[in-house]
Design a protein around this motif. Structure first.
Motif, PDB file in Angstrom:
ATOM      1  N   VAL A  31      33.870  36.312  41.666  1.00 18.87           N
ATOM      2  CA  VAL A  31      35.206  35.792  41.903  1.00 18.87           C
ATOM      3  C   VAL A  31      35.520  34.693  40.895  1.00 18.87           C
ATOM      4  N   ASN A  32      36.719  34.721  40.342  1.00 19.14           N
ATOM      5  CA  ASN A  32      37.133  33.692  39.393  1.00 19.14           C
ATOM      6  C   ASN A  32      37.256  32.355  40.140  1.00 19.14           C
ATOM      7  N   ASN A  76      30.003  39.719  43.159  1.00 18.27           N
ATOM      8  CA  ASN A  76      30.459  38.444  43.709  1.00 18.27           C
ATOM      9  C   ASN A  76      31.094  37.594  42.611  1.00 18.27           C
ATOM     10  N   LEU A 130      39.986  41.622  44.305  1.00 21.26           N
ATOM     11  CA  LEU A 130      39.749  40.269  43.805  1.00 21.26           C
ATOM     12  C   LEU A 130      38.524  40.210  42.895  1.00 21.26           C
ATOM     13  N   VAL A 131      37.567  41.108  43.121  1.00 22.66           N
ATOM     14  CA  VAL A 131      36.362  41.190  42.278  1.00 22.66           C
ATOM     15  C   VAL A 131      36.069  42.666  42.002  1.00 22.66           C
ATOM     16  N   LEU A 189      31.033  33.985  49.513  1.00 25.39           N
ATOM     17  CA  LEU A 189      31.895  34.197  48.357  1.00 25.39           C
ATOM     18  C   LEU A 189      32.949  33.097  48.232  1.00 25.39           C
ATOM     19  N   ILE A 220      38.945  42.380  48.831  1.00 25.65           N
ATOM     20  CA  ILE A 220      37.941  41.806  47.917  1.00 25.65           C
ATOM     21  C   ILE A 220      37.494  42.824  46.864  1.00 25.65           C
ATOM     22  N   CYS A 250      41.637  44.460  38.810  1.00 25.64           N
ATOM     23  CA  CYS A 250      40.705  43.431  39.279  1.00 25.64           C
ATOM     24  C   CYS A 250      39.894  42.865  38.117  1.00 25.64           C
ATOM     25  N   ASP A 268      41.936  39.859  36.554  1.00 23.63           N
ATOM     26  CA  ASP A 268      42.448  38.819  37.460  1.00 23.63           C
ATOM     27  C   ASP A 268      43.880  39.083  37.909  1.00 23.63           C
TER      28      ASP A 268
END
Length: 264
Positions: free
Chosen positions: A21-22, A19, A13-14, A53, A9, A248, A251
């Protein structure tokens, strides 16, 4: 053919400690699951943070959390690996008497701190999505401790090497992000957790796609043939992975998954 996707994460991812997140990842996870592809989150964060999340798909993902000390789904625990009381008592003593930085403890179902600083609690609840509870002492929690996390306000790499050597003699000690050092039972890491998950799902290394950015992701990356270090990862992590993807901040995970599954 990819049958299992595993992603860290923070920093993967982020951006770390956010927090952000796409939301495009959620319909993608549902689409992949419909075609039989599993999506697992492998994070140093606690399960409660991941549930928030990934709320839109919380029933569709697999949780490898607390740096591999916990594995399960939203409704079912598959495995948890606690620290012994002797070990975490010794760590508490070092943290309180010699280190002086705030820390918290995780059990399978909760997160606790004895640090009275409201800013530390705010950091955990707002930035990381924890349901943190204050306890004057962490020695007698209602469940077994599966992970401890020590917070360095500047950079966890600045911790004196003598402490890391001492701690690694009694437990698994891993830098997990810019500010965090995590402590788990000796054989706990994301790679071992992924190996057990692959056995349960009957998925091979060649059918696994994994993403990470920190040293605590290296064992996991080695357990996947399609291993991707993020563009923002350091050289050690990039050398451990077979491939590199975008950062990150751009994306990289989402772009790479779409490259493997262009019609989802």
């Amino acid at each position: 053919m990819i049958k299992l996707i595993v992603s860290d994460i923070d920093g993967t991812l982020v951006p770390e400690g956010t927090n952000d997140v796409n939301p495009e990842i959620f319909p993608l996870i549902r689409s992949l699951r419909a075609r039989g592809v599993y999506f697992a989150v492998a994070s140093g964060r606690h399960k409660c943070s991941i549930e928030k999340l990934f709320a839109p798909v919380r029933d569709d993902i697999i949780y490898i959390t607390s740096n591999g000390a916990y594995t399960g789904t939203y409704s079912k625990t598959r495995a948890e690996f606690p620290l012994s009381k002797d070990i975490y008592t010794s760590l508490f003593q070092d943290f309180d008497t010699a280190i002086g930085y705030p820390y918290f403890a995780e059990t399978a179902n909760g997160a606790y701190t004895s640090c009275p600083d409201p800013e530390f609690s705010r950091l955990l609840t707002e930035d990381y999505g924890y349901d943190i509870q204050f306890r004057p002492s962490l020695l007698d929690l209602p469940e077994k401790i599966i992970k401890l996390s020590l917070y360095h306000p500047e950079n966890a790499q600045n911790i004196d090497e003598k402490w890391l050597k001492k701690w690694n003699k009694i437990c698994r000690c891993a830098v997990s992000g810019t500010h965090w050092i995590d402590f788990m039972a000796t054989d706990v890491n994301k790679g071992n957790a992924l190996f057990r998950l692959q056995e349960i799902l009957n998925v091979t290394i060649q059918e696994t796609l994994a993403f990470g950015d920190q040293a605590n992701d290296i064992e996991m990356l080695k357990q996947a043939y399609f291993s991707f270090a993020m563009g923002n990862a350091n050289c050690t992590v990039k050398n451990a992975a077979r491939f590199t993807c975008d950062s990150c901040y751009n994306d990289g995970v989402l772009k790479t998954i779409r490259g493997f599954f262009p019609h989802d």
